[in-house]
Design a protein around this motif. Sequence first.
Motif, PDB file in Angstrom:
ATOM      1  N   VAL A   1       0.857  -1.190   0.000  1.00  0.00           N
ATOM      2  CA  VAL A   1       0.000   0.000   0.000  1.00  0.00           C
ATOM      3  C   VAL A   1       0.890   1.236   0.000  1.00  0.00           C
ATOM      4  CG1 VAL A   1      -1.724   1.300   1.280  1.00  0.00           C
ATOM      5  CG2 VAL A   1      -1.876  -1.196   1.165  1.00  0.00           C
ATOM      6  N   GLN A   2       0.569   2.182  -0.848  1.00  0.00           N
ATOM      7  CA  GLN A   2       1.331   3.431  -0.908  1.00  0.00           C
ATOM      8  C   GLN A   2       0.390   4.603  -0.647  1.00  0.00           C
ATOM      9  OE1 GLN A   2       1.347   1.427  -3.963  1.00  0.00           O
ATOM     10  NE2 GLN A   2       2.789   0.146  -2.842  1.00  0.00           N
ATOM     11  N   LEU A   3       0.897   5.568   0.089  1.00  0.00           N
ATOM     12  CA  LEU A   3       0.173   6.805   0.333  1.00  0.00           C
ATOM     13  C   LEU A   3       0.974   7.930  -0.304  1.00  0.00           C
ATOM     14  CD1 LEU A   3      -0.825   6.447   4.105  1.00  0.00           C
ATOM     15  CD2 LEU A   3      -2.104   5.726   2.097  1.00  0.00           C
ATOM     16  N   VAL A   4       0.358   8.660  -1.203  1.00  0.00           N
ATOM     17  CA  VAL A   4       1.052   9.742  -1.892  1.00  0.00           C
ATOM     18  C   VAL A   4       0.354  11.055  -1.567  1.00  0.00           C
ATOM     19  CG1 VAL A   4       1.776  10.681  -4.106  1.00  0.00           C
ATOM     20  CG2 VAL A   4       1.790   8.200  -3.725  1.00  0.00           C
ATOM     21  N   GLU A   5       1.111  11.961  -0.954  1.00  0.00           N
ATOM     22  CA  GLU A   5       0.573  13.258  -0.547  1.00  0.00           C
ATOM     23  C   GLU A   5       0.897  14.314  -1.582  1.00  0.00           C
ATOM     24  OE1 GLU A   5       2.119  12.027   3.871  1.00  0.00           O
ATOM     25  OE2 GLU A   5       3.297  12.523   2.098  1.00  0.00           O
ATOM     26  N   SER A   6       0.094  15.336  -1.595  1.00  0.00           N
ATOM     27  CA  SER A   6       0.371  16.496  -2.426  1.00  0.00           C
ATOM     28  C   SER A   6      -0.264  17.716  -1.785  1.00  0.00           C
ATOM     29  CB  SER A   6      -0.172  16.302  -3.842  1.00  0.00           C
ATOM     30  OG  SER A   6      -1.563  16.119  -3.825  1.00  0.00           O
ATOM     31  N   GLY A   7       0.252  18.891  -2.159  1.00  0.00           N
ATOM     32  CA  GLY A   7      -0.393  20.124  -1.750  1.00  0.00           C
ATOM     33  C   GLY A   7       0.348  20.969  -0.741  1.00  0.00           C
ATOM     34  N   GLY A   8       1.472  20.531  -0.251  1.00  0.00           N
ATOM     35  CA  GLY A   8       2.202  21.363   0.698  1.00  0.00           C
ATOM     36  C   GLY A   8       2.797  22.576   0.014  1.00  0.00           C
ATOM     37  N   GLY A   9       3.383  23.459   0.810  1.00  0.00           N
ATOM     38  CA  GLY A   9       4.009  24.624   0.223  1.00  0.00           C
ATOM     39  C   GLY A   9       4.206  25.725   1.235  1.00  0.00           C
ATOM     40  N   GLY A  15      -3.248  32.629   5.701  1.00  0.00           N
ATOM     41  CA  GLY A  15      -3.602  32.042   4.416  1.00  0.00           C
ATOM     42  C   GLY A  15      -4.154  30.641   4.538  1.00  0.00           C
ATOM     43  N   SER A  16      -4.370  30.026   3.389  1.00  0.00           N
ATOM     44  CA  SER A  16      -4.962  28.689   3.321  1.00  0.00           C
ATOM     45  C   SER A  16      -4.149  27.777   2.427  1.00  0.00           C
ATOM     46  CB  SER A  16      -6.387  28.778   2.765  1.00  0.00           C
ATOM     47  OG  SER A  16      -7.215  29.567   3.586  1.00  0.00           O
ATOM     48  N   LEU A  17      -4.201  26.511   2.748  1.00  0.00           N
ATOM     49  CA  LEU A  17      -3.589  25.474   1.926  1.00  0.00           C
ATOM     50  C   LEU A  17      -4.457  24.233   1.996  1.00  0.00           C
ATOM     51  CD1 LEU A  17       0.279  25.274   2.602  1.00  0.00           C
ATOM     52  CD2 LEU A  17      -0.845  25.741   0.422  1.00  0.00           C
ATOM     53  N   GLY A  18      -4.426  23.440   0.923  1.00  0.00           N
ATOM     54  CA  GLY A  18      -5.126  22.170   0.939  1.00  0.00           C
ATOM     55  C   GLY A  18      -4.154  21.042   0.664  1.00  0.00           C
ATOM     56  N   LEU A  19      -4.290  19.975   1.416  1.00  0.00           N
ATOM     57  CA  LEU A  19      -3.483  18.775   1.226  1.00  0.00           C
ATOM     58  C   LEU A  19      -4.380  17.637   0.762  1.00  0.00           C
ATOM     59  CD1 LEU A  19      -1.343  18.775   4.515  1.00  0.00           C
ATOM     60  CD2 LEU A  19      -0.828  19.899   2.335  1.00  0.00           C
ATOM     61  N   SER A  20      -3.800  16.748  -0.011  1.00  0.00           N
ATOM     62  CA  SER A  20      -4.530  15.543  -0.389  1.00  0.00           C
ATOM     63  C   SER A  20      -3.593  14.348  -0.286  1.00  0.00           C
ATOM     64  CB  SER A  20      -5.113  15.650  -1.791  1.00  0.00           C
ATOM     65  OG  SER A  20      -4.086  15.761  -2.752  1.00  0.00           O
ATOM     66  N   LEU A  79      -7.188  17.577   3.488  1.00  0.00           N
ATOM     67  CA  LEU A  79      -7.128  18.455   4.647  1.00  0.00           C
ATOM     68  C   LEU A  79      -7.121  19.893   4.146  1.00  0.00           C
ATOM     69  CD1 LEU A  79      -6.852  18.482   7.772  1.00  0.00           C
ATOM     70  CD2 LEU A  79      -4.396  18.847   7.414  1.00  0.00           C
ATOM     71  N   GLN A  80      -8.171  20.602   4.444  1.00  0.00           N
ATOM     72  CA  GLN A  80      -8.239  22.020   4.108  1.00  0.00           C
ATOM     73  C   GLN A  80      -7.816  22.812   5.335  1.00  0.00           C
ATOM     74  OE1 GLN A  80      -8.753  23.584   1.210  1.00  0.00           O
ATOM     75  NE2 GLN A  80      -8.370  25.531   2.279  1.00  0.00           N
ATOM     76  N   MET A  81      -6.782  23.610   5.183  1.00  0.00           N
ATOM     77  CA  MET A  81      -6.220  24.360   6.293  1.00  0.00           C
ATOM     78  C   MET A  81      -6.432  25.850   6.046  1.00  0.00           C
ATOM     79  SD  MET A  81      -2.657  22.227   6.786  1.00  0.00           S
ATOM     80  CE  MET A  81      -2.050  22.642   5.149  1.00  0.00           C
ATOM     81  N   ASN A  82      -7.184  26.478   6.925  1.00  0.00           N
ATOM     82  CA  ASN A  82      -7.467  27.910   6.829  1.00  0.00           C
ATOM     83  C   ASN A  82      -6.892  28.636   8.033  1.00  0.00           C
ATOM     84  OD1 ASN A  82      -8.989  27.432   4.467  1.00  0.00           O
ATOM     85  ND2 ASN A  82     -10.846  27.075   5.673  1.00  0.00           N
ATOM     86  N   SER A  83      -6.774  29.941   7.901  1.00  0.00           N
ATOM     87  CA  SER A  83      -6.266  30.784   8.997  1.00  0.00           C
ATOM     88  C   SER A  83      -4.972  30.209   9.568  1.00  0.00           C
ATOM     89  CB  SER A  83      -7.325  30.898  10.103  1.00  0.00           C
ATOM     90  OG  SER A  83      -8.517  31.445   9.591  1.00  0.00           O
ATOM     91  N   LEU A  84      -4.066  29.888   8.677  1.00  0.00           N
ATOM     92  CA  LEU A  84      -2.824  29.245   9.098  1.00  0.00           C
ATOM     93  C   LEU A  84      -1.975  30.164   9.963  1.00  0.00           C
ATOM     94  CD1 LEU A  84      -2.114  27.340   5.825  1.00  0.00           C
ATOM     95  CD2 LEU A  84      -2.134  26.294   8.084  1.00  0.00           C
ATOM     96  N   LYS A  85      -1.310  29.552  10.926  1.00  0.00           N
ATOM     97  CA  LYS A  85      -0.443  30.262  11.853  1.00  0.00           C
ATOM     98  C   LYS A  85       0.991  29.751  11.666  1.00  0.00           C
ATOM     99  CE  LYS A  85      -4.175  30.254  15.288  1.00  0.00           C
ATOM    100  NZ  LYS A  85      -4.554  29.848  16.669  1.00  0.00           N
ATOM    101  N   PRO A  86       1.971  30.544  12.049  1.00  0.00           N
ATOM    102  CA  PRO A  86       3.363  30.062  11.932  1.00  0.00           C
ATOM    103  C   PRO A  86       3.587  28.734  12.651  1.00  0.00           C
ATOM    104  CG  PRO A  86       3.338  32.418  12.306  1.00  0.00           C
ATOM    105  CD  PRO A  86       1.910  31.952  12.445  1.00  0.00           C
TER     106      PRO A  86
END
Length: 121
Positions: A1-9, A15-20, A79-86
């Motif tokens: 089984v492999q898990l492949v992530e994407s969406g970091g940055g 701001g907002s970022l989404g991961l999958s 994973l939808q990430m909003n109002s991101l903090k340091p």
Amino acid sequence: VQLVESGGGFVPAGGSLGLSCKASGEIFNINTMGWYRQAPGKVRELVAEINSGGDAKYSDSVKGRFTISRDNAKNTVYLQMNSLKPEDGAVYYCHALVATMISVVYENDFWGQGTQVTVSS
């Protein structure tokens, strides 16, 4: 089984970022899927997880800001990430508890390779 992530940055604070994360391979059933994170010098911690029925739980530090969701047909968790903090900056790891075709009775833990999220102040 492999898990492949994407969406970091890289994103500014607020701001907002989404991961999958997509799972693939000899999958019989996926129980829980989730996201953990690990910042330098800190232990890996649970961010959010969701079961196959859609019940989700979050760490207190991200409640109200992050949303986890899942597409069972695609074996994918988001994973939808909003109002991101340091302090949200870390390497984010996808996790899945999977019963494989080889071991349909016993579930095993699988991890993605991690994706970096950097939040500037």
